[in-house]
Design an enzyme around this catalytic site. Structure first.
Site, mmCIF file in Angstrom:
data_model
loop_
_atom_site.group_PDB
_atom_site.id
_atom_site.type_symbol
_atom_site.label_atom_id
_atom_site.label_comp_id
_atom_site.label_asym_id
_atom_site.label_seq_id
_atom_site.Cartn_x
_atom_site.Cartn_y
_atom_site.Cartn_z
ATOM 1 N N ASP A 145 0.857 -1.160 0.000
ATOM 2 C CA ASP A 145 0.000 0.000 0.000
ATOM 3 C C ASP A 145 0.913 1.235 0.000
ATOM 4 O O ASP A 145 2.111 1.119 0.276
ATOM 5 C CB ASP A 145 -0.878 -0.026 1.247
ATOM 6 C CG ASP A 145 -1.702 1.225 1.402
ATOM 7 O OD1 ASP A 145 -2.437 1.571 0.458
ATOM 8 O OD2 ASP A 145 -1.615 1.865 2.458
ATOM 9 N N ASP A 174 -0.126 5.183 0.976
ATOM 10 C CA ASP A 174 -0.343 6.156 2.042
ATOM 11 C C ASP A 174 -0.533 5.451 3.385
ATOM 12 O O ASP A 174 -1.422 4.617 3.541
ATOM 13 C CB ASP A 174 -1.559 7.022 1.720
ATOM 14 C CG ASP A 174 -1.447 7.674 0.343
ATOM 15 O OD1 ASP A 174 -0.315 8.029 -0.039
ATOM 16 O OD2 ASP A 174 -2.476 7.813 -0.334
#
Length: 213
Positions: free
Chosen positions: A31, A33
């Site tokens: 991922d 953020d």
């Protein structure tokens, strides 16, 4: 300006660099953020981007092991109209630049901008590309001929882990999470230095393993 690599209105698929990988290699999925960079809510300003501690060596370890590194990120801020693909591109470029300064590189970036509360064509609920659905991981696996069952995912939300499980991965590391198991999918915590060492060891083991059974 270079056209954005949009496969459809809400799906960004960007191949970065020219590294060629053998068929059937595992990958390191991450991922973005809250996992690679510090989460600032809906990041739209490159000047506000800072990397999380200890993540660059993880990505660099995958680079050195010859393992593809793939970012898979939900971007509901685009769907909601908070910012557009131009801002996403600028922020993502900053993330990649900061990683590069620390000797780490990414091979592919996929971003999904669909959301049930989106605007116009981006207003799609439960889109197959949006985590926790596995679409982005499966698309990267198809494009890079990745061995999903031997691949790893690192994320900061249960949706990241669920996407990994649904894509057939065996292991995930959850930032500031708790260890658990969902069937054959094992989730490890990523909190302190020993957790990062465990992740580095798993990446090294993948690099040492044969690409084909």
């Amino acid at each position: 300006m270079t056209p954005h690599p949009l496969q459809e209105p809400g799906l960004w698929v960007q191949r970065i660099g020219g590294r060629v990988f053998p068929q059937g290699m595992p990958a390191l999925f991450l991922d973005r953020d809250g996992t690679i960079n510090i989460d600032t809510g809906y990041p739209d300003d490159p000047a506000g981007i800072a990397l999380r501690a200890h993540i660059s060596p993880v990505i660099a370890a995958a680079n050195h092991a010859g393992i593809p590194v793939v970012i898979v990120t939900n971007q509901s801020g685009i769907a909601r109209g908070y910012f557009g693909w131009d801002e996403f591109s600028a922020v993502n470029g900053r993330v990649l630049d900061l990683l590069g300064r620390e000797g780490a590189s990414v091979d592919m970036v996929l971003a999904c901008a669909y959301h049930e509360n989106g605007i116009g064509p981006l207003a799609i609920a439960d889109h197959p590309m949006r985590k926790p659905n596995p679409g982005m991981l499966l698309e990267a696996a198809r494009r890079l001929d990745i061995d999903a069952p031997r691949s790893l995912i690192v994320g900061d939300k249960p949706a990241d882990m669920e996407a990994g499980r649904r894509a057939g991965l065996a292991q995930g590391w959850l930032v500031d999470g708790e260890p658990s198991r969902q069937g054959d999918f094992a989730i490890s915590s990523l909190r302190d230095r020993s957790d990062f060492d465990s992740l580095l060891g798993a990446i090294a083991a993948l690099g040492a393993a044969p690409g084909q059974a």
